[in-house]
Design an enzyme around this catalytic site. Sequence first.
Site, short mmCIF file in Angstrom:
data_model
loop_
_atom_site.label_atom_id
_atom_site.label_comp_id
_atom_site.label_asym_id
_atom_site.label_seq_id
_atom_site.Cartn_x
_atom_site.Cartn_y
_atom_site.Cartn_z
N CYS A 144 1.16 -1.30 -0.02
CA CYS A 144 0.09 -0.25 -0.33
C CYS A 144 0.96 0.73 0.21
O CYS A 144 0.60 2.77 -0.02
CB CYS A 144 -0.90 -0.29 0.95
SG CYS A 144 -2.45 -1.02 1.49
N HIS B 74 12.50 0.17 6.22
CA HIS B 74 11.91 -1.05 5.70
C HIS B 74 12.47 -1.32 6.75
O HIS B 74 13.11 -2.57 7.50
CB HIS B 74 12.70 -1.27 4.24
CG HIS B 74 11.57 -2.79 3.27
ND1 HIS B 74 11.91 -3.56 4.25
CD2 HIS B 74 11.58 -2.74 2.05
CE1 HIS B 74 11.25 -4.52 2.77
NE2 HIS B 74 11.25 -3.49 2.18
N HIS C 85 -1.15 20.58 6.55
CA HIS C 85 -2.22 19.29 6.52
C HIS C 85 -1.58 18.02 6.46
O HIS C 85 -0.34 17.79 6.03
CB HIS C 85 -2.40 19.69 5.03
CG HIS C 85 -3.21 20.98 4.87
ND1 HIS C 85 -4.42 21.64 5.60
CD2 HIS C 85 -2.38 21.89 4.21
CE1 HIS C 85 -4.07 22.83 4.70
NE2 HIS C 85 -3.43 22.96 4.18
N HIS D 78 -2.78 7.60 5.30
CA HIS D 78 -2.80 6.23 4.39
C HIS D 78 -4.54 6.08 5.08
O HIS D 78 -4.72 6.06 6.17
CB HIS D 78 -1.39 5.41 4.38
CG HIS D 78 -1.97 4.26 4.18
ND1 HIS D 78 -3.02 3.66 3.24
CD2 HIS D 78 -2.58 2.92 4.71
CE1 HIS D 78 -3.33 2.56 2.92
NE2 HIS D 78 -3.11 1.66 4.13
N HIS E 4 -14.25 6.20 3.97
CA HIS E 4 -15.70 6.27 4.45
C HIS E 4 -16.28 6.44 2.54
O HIS E 4 -17.10 5.50 2.48
CB HIS E 4 -16.79 7.07 5.09
CG HIS E 4 -18.10 7.05 5.14
ND1 HIS E 4 -19.06 7.59 3.91
CD2 HIS E 4 -19.17 6.40 5.79
CE1 HIS E 4 -20.01 7.35 4.60
NE2 HIS E 4 -20.51 6.78 5.53
N ASN F 184 -10.31 1.63 1.66
CA ASN F 184 -8.58 1.59 1.34
C ASN F 184 -8.53 0.89 -0.13
O ASN F 184 -8.47 0.01 -0.29
CB ASN F 184 -8.21 0.09 2.27
CG ASN F 184 -7.13 0.12 1.79
OD1 ASN F 184 -6.31 0.80 1.57
ND2 ASN F 184 -6.55 -0.84 3.06
#
EC number: 2.3.1.199
Length: 476
Positions: A168, A247, A344, A348, A377, A381
Amino acid sequence: MDLLFLFFSLLLSYLFFKIWKLIDSKKDKDCYILDYQCHKPSDDRMVSTQFSGEIIYRNQNLGLTEYKFLLKAIVSSGIGEQTYAPRLVFEGREERPSLQDGISEMEEFYVDSIGKLLERNQISPKDIDILVVNVSMLSSTPSLASRIINHYKMRDDVKVFNLTGMGCSASLISVDIVKNIFKSYANKLALVATSESLSPNWYSGNNRSMILANCLFRSGGCAILLTNKRSLKKNAMFKLKCMVRTHHGAREESYNCCIQAEDEQGRVGFYLGKNLPKAATRAFVDNLKVITPKILPVTELLRFMLKLLIKKIKIRQNPSKGSTNLPPGTPLKAGINFKTGIEHFCIHTGGKAVIDGIGHSLDLNEYDIEPARMTLHRFGNTSASSLWYVLAYMEAKKRLKRGDRVFMISFGAGFKCNSCVWEVVRDLTVGESKGNVWNHCIDDYPPKSILNPYLEKFGWIQDEDPDTFKVPDAFM
């Protein structure tokens, strides 16, 4: 004497020329976003509460225990009734996907998004110098990048990168690739296409850790135009300030918490382990340690260090003050004010728990996490593309002003945590939302309530007895 003077003059001129050239070349190494286009699938792919029940009932491997688990999961997920699924689900073929299903899903995305993006900016496909495509769970031959090149008839010398299996957080990895190419090559135009193919990856078994992915992931994608061309900088929307990639693949616990695997019956699914929150927290903390000094003012860093020093002294004097009464797994606050350097927060949309956890850790208020919460909403995802839907929400709400900084944070299998900061280079408050994916509904957000109706419609399942349970027609 004249020759000596001439020699030194030429030498001095050469040195000035080299210095000017060095300074001038650095101006071409910045990474700017010209424009981006999020994908809005057609309305006939919208997943309603009623249809969700039909999909679940079609899976003959599920029983009452799994129904109760799924109901609890989707009620608490933060996902609404207007997200999108692949076409084969509506055709009832999710347990029998073909390779073409995945390819067709991706074609629908990039024909729509890339086409709109290039047309709106009056850019020919042959003007693209760099193409980076990231789709984690579909690997075809020829690659998706090659299919895009073929469809748009791009140049023979276009630099191509096709990423799979990056999870993702892959869209920021794609941007990082472009950023590094820009350091070596001036006057370039790059296109990033980020999406996820859900069609061949629907899980039809009954393993709870794999069923969860069916509830959270939805169809989507985004195409992004980036450049370091001087002639286009005046048209840019954002400038990349910094990026940090973390990572934890060397840690077995982190590596195995989010992985594609087979269940006990050999059915392939996407496993989400119980230790996922712990792995995400570790990666998040390590990422913040690196990026925080890059994005916050010195005064805030000094304040935090002083506060930390005082806290350590107090703990040494009274060790009992170092303990907390928080429940296990509760995310701790970073203890530093990120709003001193960031306006801002683009989080994710991995789920309600992910958004709430990051919001708590960074001490954000409802206004700060509203874009991520509303994106989850409305669109669910959408994997690596989710960040850009969140950014589009901010733009559609006319929040982005010149000089504002946007902090993007994403997580992905591996386990990875990637973050970056964008600077808004011009006001995005008037006429910038022409191609915005939120245009059709932004006035309805945020709604008074984002509670989905799943509990109201299917709550009766919680009272059923496993020995006497039968699926009534109302569930179908």
